[in-house]
Design a protein around this motif. Sequence first.
Motif, mmCIF file in Angstrom:
data_model
loop_
_atom_site.group_PDB
_atom_site.id
_atom_site.type_symbol
_atom_site.label_atom_id
_atom_site.label_comp_id
_atom_site.label_asym_id
_atom_site.label_seq_id
_atom_site.Cartn_x
_atom_site.Cartn_y
_atom_site.Cartn_z
ATOM 1 N N ASN A 2 -21.800 40.871 -20.425
ATOM 2 C CA ASN A 2 -22.759 39.882 -19.954
ATOM 3 C C ASN A 2 -22.055 38.544 -19.787
ATOM 4 O OD1 ASN A 2 -24.861 41.731 -20.054
ATOM 5 N ND2 ASN A 2 -25.420 41.180 -22.154
ATOM 6 N N HIS A 23 -20.231 44.093 -14.045
ATOM 7 C CA HIS A 23 -20.652 43.241 -15.149
ATOM 8 C C HIS A 23 -21.916 42.497 -14.744
ATOM 9 C CE1 HIS A 23 -16.820 43.974 -17.205
ATOM 10 N NE2 HIS A 23 -16.261 43.851 -16.009
ATOM 11 N N VAL A 24 -22.693 42.059 -15.713
ATOM 12 C CA VAL A 24 -23.965 41.389 -15.441
ATOM 13 C C VAL A 24 -23.737 39.879 -15.483
ATOM 14 C CG1 VAL A 24 -26.351 41.065 -16.181
ATOM 15 C CG2 VAL A 24 -25.246 43.303 -16.450
ATOM 16 N N THR A 26 -25.241 36.103 -14.906
ATOM 17 C CA THR A 26 -26.383 35.202 -14.771
ATOM 18 C C THR A 26 -25.851 33.817 -14.464
ATOM 19 O OG1 THR A 26 -27.712 36.452 -16.361
ATOM 20 C CG2 THR A 26 -28.370 34.180 -15.944
ATOM 21 N N THR A 37 -26.102 37.415 -7.316
ATOM 22 C CA THR A 37 -26.427 37.845 -8.677
ATOM 23 C C THR A 37 -27.871 38.325 -8.715
ATOM 24 O OG1 THR A 37 -27.178 35.641 -9.376
ATOM 25 C CG2 THR A 37 -24.854 36.178 -9.730
ATOM 26 N N SER A 58 -29.524 35.446 -21.439
ATOM 27 C CA SER A 58 -28.439 36.281 -20.906
ATOM 28 C C SER A 58 -27.613 36.964 -21.991
ATOM 29 C CB SER A 58 -27.513 35.442 -20.022
ATOM 30 O OG SER A 58 -26.923 34.381 -20.769
ATOM 31 N N ASN A 59 -27.691 36.464 -23.230
ATOM 32 C CA ASN A 59 -26.919 37.031 -24.346
ATOM 33 C C ASN A 59 -25.462 37.261 -23.937
ATOM 34 O OD1 ASN A 59 -26.414 38.096 -26.908
ATOM 35 N ND2 ASN A 59 -26.943 40.181 -26.264
ATOM 36 N N PRO A 60 -24.753 36.204 -23.567
ATOM 37 C CA PRO A 60 -23.433 36.399 -22.945
ATOM 38 C C PRO A 60 -22.322 36.764 -23.925
ATOM 39 C CG PRO A 60 -23.870 34.070 -23.237
ATOM 40 C CD PRO A 60 -25.119 34.785 -23.669
ATOM 41 N N ASP A 61 -21.428 37.601 -23.434
ATOM 42 C CA ASP A 61 -20.143 37.818 -24.104
ATOM 43 C C ASP A 61 -19.141 36.764 -23.647
ATOM 44 O OD1 ASP A 61 -20.826 40.502 -25.288
ATOM 45 O OD2 ASP A 61 -21.102 40.934 -23.151
#
Length: 304
Positions: A2, A23-24, A26, A37, A58-61
Motif C-alpha cells: 500500500n 501495488h495499491v 492512494t 489510481t 490507506s494504511n501505507p507501507d
Amino acid sequence: MNILMLGGTGLIGPHVILGMGGHVVTTLTRSGKRLLTETNRTGNRHTVDDISAAIRTSNPDLIIDMIPFTRHGAQALVDAIDATQTTAHVIALSSIDVYAAFGSLHGTEPVAPQSGLLHEDAALRQMPGPDGDAYDKTGIEAIYCDALPNLTILRMPVVYGWPDCTRVKDYLDPMLDGAQTITIATDVMPFQISRTSHQNAAAAVICAALARQKGQHIFNVAEPVAMSERQWAQQIAQVIDWTGGIITGPPRGDEAPIQNIVVDTAKIRRELGYHEPHDPAIALRDNVLFHAHQRMNKPYIKGY
C-alpha cells in the motif's frame, strides 16, 4: 504494498503510479483529481489532519512525498506520522540545489566555485535559496532526517518532459519565431547542469520504492552525462530541424567563473541498480513538440 502519494498528478507522479502496477496507490491532492489510481483523497498536504486521515484510510507501507517544498509541509507529514503511529517508509523528492555549489552559482553562498562531481556527502547550502521559505529543500531534508528512521531522499536534477515546457521554451520559442541565431553568453555556453527526463526521474522513485531500504539513505538522480548549455540548445534545435546558428555573446558581466552543477550518480546505480529505462531523446522530442503544438493551439496527443 500500500502506497500513499502526496501529490502525484504533475510531471513525475503519473509515471511513478504507472510503474507501480500491482501495488495499491492512494494519492492525496488538493484538487481531488484521480489520475491512474483507484483511490484519491482530497486534502492539503500542509494540514496534519488531512494527511493523518489519508494515512488511516490507506494504511501505507510506503509514503512518497512528491511535493515537499517548505519546512511547514515537511513538519506536517512528520506530525501526521507521529499522530497515526504508522511505521511506513518515506521517500521524499528533494533537489540537487541543496548543495553549496548551487548557492555559489546564484551568489547566495560565500563559497568558492567547486570543481568535479557533487557526491551525496558534498557540502550543503547554509543560506536560504533564491525563493526563501517558499522553497526550502535543505530545510525539508533536515526535518525528515531528524524525525524519520526509515527514509530515502532522492535529490532530483533539472527535470524535463511534457507537459512542463519551462526547460525548453527559452531556446525553442525564438527558434519557432524564425530567429536565425541564438546568442548564449560566452561564460554560459559551457555551463553544465545535471538533467533527467520525467520518466527516468519516476524510474528512480520506483527503484527506491521497491527497495525500501531500512535506515536513512540519500541518492543523487541524473543522467550519466550532463550536457553543456550549447549542447542542450543544439538538442532542442535538432528536434525541429532548426538550421540557424548558436553564437557566442558577451559574458554576463560577472568576472567570476560560472559554477557547474553536475552530480555523481554512482551510488544509486550501485546500491539500487538504477538505470535509465527510457530514451531521453524521446522525452525531449515530446517536450519540444508539445510546446510547439501549444503555440499553434493544436493538441499534441501523448498518453502516459
